[in-house]
Design an enzyme around this catalytic site. Sequence first.
Site, PDB file in Angstrom:
ATOM      1  N   ASP A   2       0.831  -1.205   0.000  1.00  0.00           N
ATOM      2  CA  ASP A   2       0.000   0.000   0.000  1.00  0.00           C
ATOM      3  C   ASP A   2       0.868   1.259   0.000  1.00  0.00           C
ATOM      4  O   ASP A   2       1.960   1.259   0.547  1.00  0.00           O
ATOM      5  CB  ASP A   2      -0.905  -0.014   1.240  1.00  0.00           C
ATOM      6  CG  ASP A   2      -2.073   0.938   1.105  1.00  0.00           C
ATOM      7  OD1 ASP A   2      -2.314   1.446  -0.014  1.00  0.00           O
ATOM      8  OD2 ASP A   2      -2.747   1.193   2.117  1.00  0.00           O
ATOM      9  N   GLY A   3       0.367   2.286  -0.629  1.00  0.00           N
ATOM     10  CA  GLY A   3       1.034   3.589  -0.558  1.00  0.00           C
ATOM     11  C   GLY A   3       1.583   4.092  -1.883  1.00  0.00           C
ATOM     12  O   GLY A   3       2.235   5.135  -1.920  1.00  0.00           O
ATOM     13  N   GLY A   5       0.027   5.436  -4.427  1.00  0.00           N
ATOM     14  CA  GLY A   5      -0.602   6.709  -4.811  1.00  0.00           C
ATOM     15  C   GLY A   5      -0.013   7.870  -4.029  1.00  0.00           C
ATOM     16  O   GLY A   5       0.323   8.917  -4.591  1.00  0.00           O
ATOM     17  N   HIS A  19       2.541   3.370  -9.052  1.00  0.00           N
ATOM     18  CA  HIS A  19       2.366   1.931  -9.320  1.00  0.00           C
ATOM     19  C   HIS A  19       3.599   1.370 -10.018  1.00  0.00           C
ATOM     20  O   HIS A  19       4.054   0.266  -9.723  1.00  0.00           O
ATOM     21  CB  HIS A  19       1.107   1.687 -10.150  1.00  0.00           C
ATOM     22  CG  HIS A  19      -0.151   2.062  -9.423  1.00  0.00           C
ATOM     23  ND1 HIS A  19      -0.398   1.682  -8.126  1.00  0.00           N
ATOM     24  CD2 HIS A  19      -1.239   2.796  -9.808  1.00  0.00           C
ATOM     25  CE1 HIS A  19      -1.565   2.155  -7.733  1.00  0.00           C
ATOM     26  NE2 HIS A  19      -2.098   2.844  -8.734  1.00  0.00           N
ATOM     27  N   ASN A  50     -10.782  -3.051  -5.415  1.00  0.00           N
ATOM     28  CA  ASN A  50     -10.006  -2.176  -6.321  1.00  0.00           C
ATOM     29  C   ASN A  50     -10.664  -2.015  -7.696  1.00  0.00           C
ATOM     30  O   ASN A  50     -10.362  -1.064  -8.423  1.00  0.00           O
ATOM     31  CB  ASN A  50      -8.569  -2.688  -6.504  1.00  0.00           C
ATOM     32  CG  ASN A  50      -7.677  -2.444  -5.306  1.00  0.00           C
ATOM     33  OD1 ASN A  50      -6.767  -3.213  -5.028  1.00  0.00           O
ATOM     34  ND2 ASN A  50      -7.912  -1.371  -4.572  1.00  0.00           N
ATOM     35  N   TRP A  51     -11.590  -2.917  -8.046  1.00  0.00           N
ATOM     36  CA  TRP A  51     -12.328  -2.760  -9.320  1.00  0.00           C
ATOM     37  C   TRP A  51     -13.118  -1.465  -9.330  1.00  0.00           C
ATOM     38  O   TRP A  51     -13.489  -0.964 -10.393  1.00  0.00           O
ATOM     39  CB  TRP A  51     -13.278  -3.942  -9.560  1.00  0.00           C
ATOM     40  CG  TRP A  51     -12.599  -5.231  -9.911  1.00  0.00           C
ATOM     41  CD1 TRP A  51     -12.609  -6.385  -9.172  1.00  0.00           C
ATOM     42  CD2 TRP A  51     -11.835  -5.543 -11.097  1.00  0.00           C
ATOM     43  NE1 TRP A  51     -11.888  -7.361  -9.808  1.00  0.00           N
ATOM     44  CE2 TRP A  51     -11.410  -6.877 -10.991  1.00  0.00           C
ATOM     45  CE3 TRP A  51     -11.465  -4.804 -12.232  1.00  0.00           C
ATOM     46  CZ2 TRP A  51     -10.636  -7.500 -11.968  1.00  0.00           C
ATOM     47  CZ3 TRP A  51     -10.693  -5.417 -13.207  1.00  0.00           C
ATOM     48  CH2 TRP A  51     -10.294  -6.753 -13.075  1.00  0.00           C
ATOM     49  N   ILE A 177      -6.732  -4.702   7.651  1.00  0.00           N
ATOM     50  CA  ILE A 177      -6.474  -5.928   6.896  1.00  0.00           C
ATOM     51  C   ILE A 177      -7.053  -5.844   5.478  1.00  0.00           C
ATOM     52  O   ILE A 177      -6.580  -6.512   4.571  1.00  0.00           O
ATOM     53  CB  ILE A 177      -7.066  -7.151   7.657  1.00  0.00           C
ATOM     54  CG1 ILE A 177      -6.506  -7.234   9.092  1.00  0.00           C
ATOM     55  CG2 ILE A 177      -6.828  -8.453   6.923  1.00  0.00           C
ATOM     56  CD1 ILE A 177      -5.004  -7.375   9.203  1.00  0.00           C
ATOM     57  N   SER A 178      -8.090  -5.047   5.301  1.00  0.00           N
ATOM     58  CA  SER A 178      -8.683  -4.826   3.983  1.00  0.00           C
ATOM     59  C   SER A 178      -9.039  -6.107   3.227  1.00  0.00           C
ATOM     60  O   SER A 178      -8.669  -6.272   2.069  1.00  0.00           O
ATOM     61  CB  SER A 178      -7.760  -3.946   3.124  1.00  0.00           C
ATOM     62  OG  SER A 178      -7.501  -2.731   3.766  1.00  0.00           O
ATOM     63  N   GLU A 189       1.360 -13.118  12.724  1.00  0.00           N
ATOM     64  CA  GLU A 189       1.915 -11.935  13.366  1.00  0.00           C
ATOM     65  C   GLU A 189       1.711 -10.766  12.402  1.00  0.00           C
ATOM     66  O   GLU A 189       2.025 -10.869  11.211  1.00  0.00           O
ATOM     67  CB  GLU A 189       3.413 -12.125  13.640  1.00  0.00           C
ATOM     68  CG  GLU A 189       3.707 -13.219  14.652  1.00  0.00           C
ATOM     69  CD  GLU A 189       3.105 -12.939  16.027  1.00  0.00           C
ATOM     70  OE1 GLU A 189       3.070 -11.764  16.431  1.00  0.00           O
ATOM     71  OE2 GLU A 189       2.653 -13.907  16.673  1.00  0.00           O
TER      72      GLU A 189
HETATM   73  C1  IPE Z   1      -1.350   0.123  -3.503  1.00  0.00           C
HETATM   74  O1  IPE Z   1      -1.188   1.496  -3.511  1.00  0.00           O
HETATM   75  C2  IPE Z   1      -1.528  -0.463  -4.887  1.00  0.00           C
HETATM   76  C3  IPE Z   1      -2.843  -1.081  -5.165  1.00  0.00           C
HETATM   77  C4  IPE Z   1      -3.884  -1.096  -4.387  1.00  0.00           C
HETATM   78  C5  IPE Z   1      -2.981  -1.723  -6.458  1.00  0.00           C
HETATM   79  P1  IPE Z   1      -2.437   2.477  -3.518  1.00  0.00           P
HETATM   80  O2  IPE Z   1      -2.840   2.717  -4.935  1.00  0.00           O
HETATM   81  O3  IPE Z   1      -3.515   1.944  -2.641  1.00  0.00           O
HETATM   82  O4  IPE Z   1      -1.790   3.794  -2.894  1.00  0.00           O
HETATM   83  P2  IPE Z   1      -2.479   4.856  -1.914  1.00  0.00           P
HETATM   84  O5  IPE Z   1      -3.119   4.100  -0.790  1.00  0.00           O
HETATM   85  O6  IPE Z   1      -3.465   5.642  -2.706  1.00  0.00           O
HETATM   86  O7  IPE Z   1      -1.324   5.687  -1.441  1.00  0.00           O
HETATM   87 MG    MG Z   2      -4.094   2.302  -0.707  1.00  0.00          MG
END
Ligand code: IPE
Ligand code: MG
Length: 227
Positions: A2-3, A5, A19, A50-51, A177-178, A189
């Site tokens: 994650d992260g 973006g 990405h 994510n779709w 956990i999403s 853990e």
């Molecule tokens: C993770 O990064 C990549 C995927 C979900 C495919 P994000 O796209 O969720 O990045 P943020 O959370 O917006 O920073």
């Molecule tokens: Mg994200």
Amino acid sequence: MDGNGRWAKQKGMLRAFGHEGGTKSVRETVEASAQLGIENLTLYAFSTENWNRPKVEVDTLMRLLVSSLKKEIKTLTDNNIKLKAIGNIKLLPKKVYKELNEVIDFTKNNTRMTLTLALSYGSREELINAIKEISVKVKNNIISVEKIDESIINEHLYTQNLPDVDLLIRTSGEQRISNFLLWQIAYAELYFTPVLWPDFKKQHLYDAIIEYQNRERRFGKTSEQIS
Ligand code: IPE
Ligand code: MG
């Protein structure tokens, strides 16, 4: 993972750049894991939720997936890594589905590590499917209700041949956990790091593993019983 973006935004760039940056961390983590002797690594690459992202972002992610699969087939081969996928992969665009299956087939005899990509994956959907399949088997007298146990459930999940999760790492500072492997992480853990996924390097993986090694996994028992 994650992260991506937020990493791009910090640099004044578009999300797609993030990405792209994330794919480097994938390679680094995969290689480092294989070198450490980790037998199973599962990457949560794309969730059922994510779709719902804007179409242009979904398209970018799918395009990156195809190009990464094409590019990384050498990394997988050189490192004797078998690729697998979990999730509702039939929903993936044809091109992705085809490339994915080709790489899975091409690496199927590799033995050092299994790399599982969770793609179009959602844990609740996985559990719903398992319940449906088991229900049909009960209805057709293939399994009796009394026989339903943990191993029957495991056999009906996408992860049927994978062990329970030992360590779950989530990057980017979010502590949730999403919808990932909800059944399989019962005794995992959990490790949360503020590092954004494109900045996640070998040393960050080592840090997580060192922390994991210092945890006491009691599985409900007392500390005395474990030692
Ligand atoms: C993770 O990064 C990549 C995927 C979900 C495919 P994000 O796209 O969720 O990045 P943020 O959370 O917006 O920073
Ligand atoms: Mg994200």
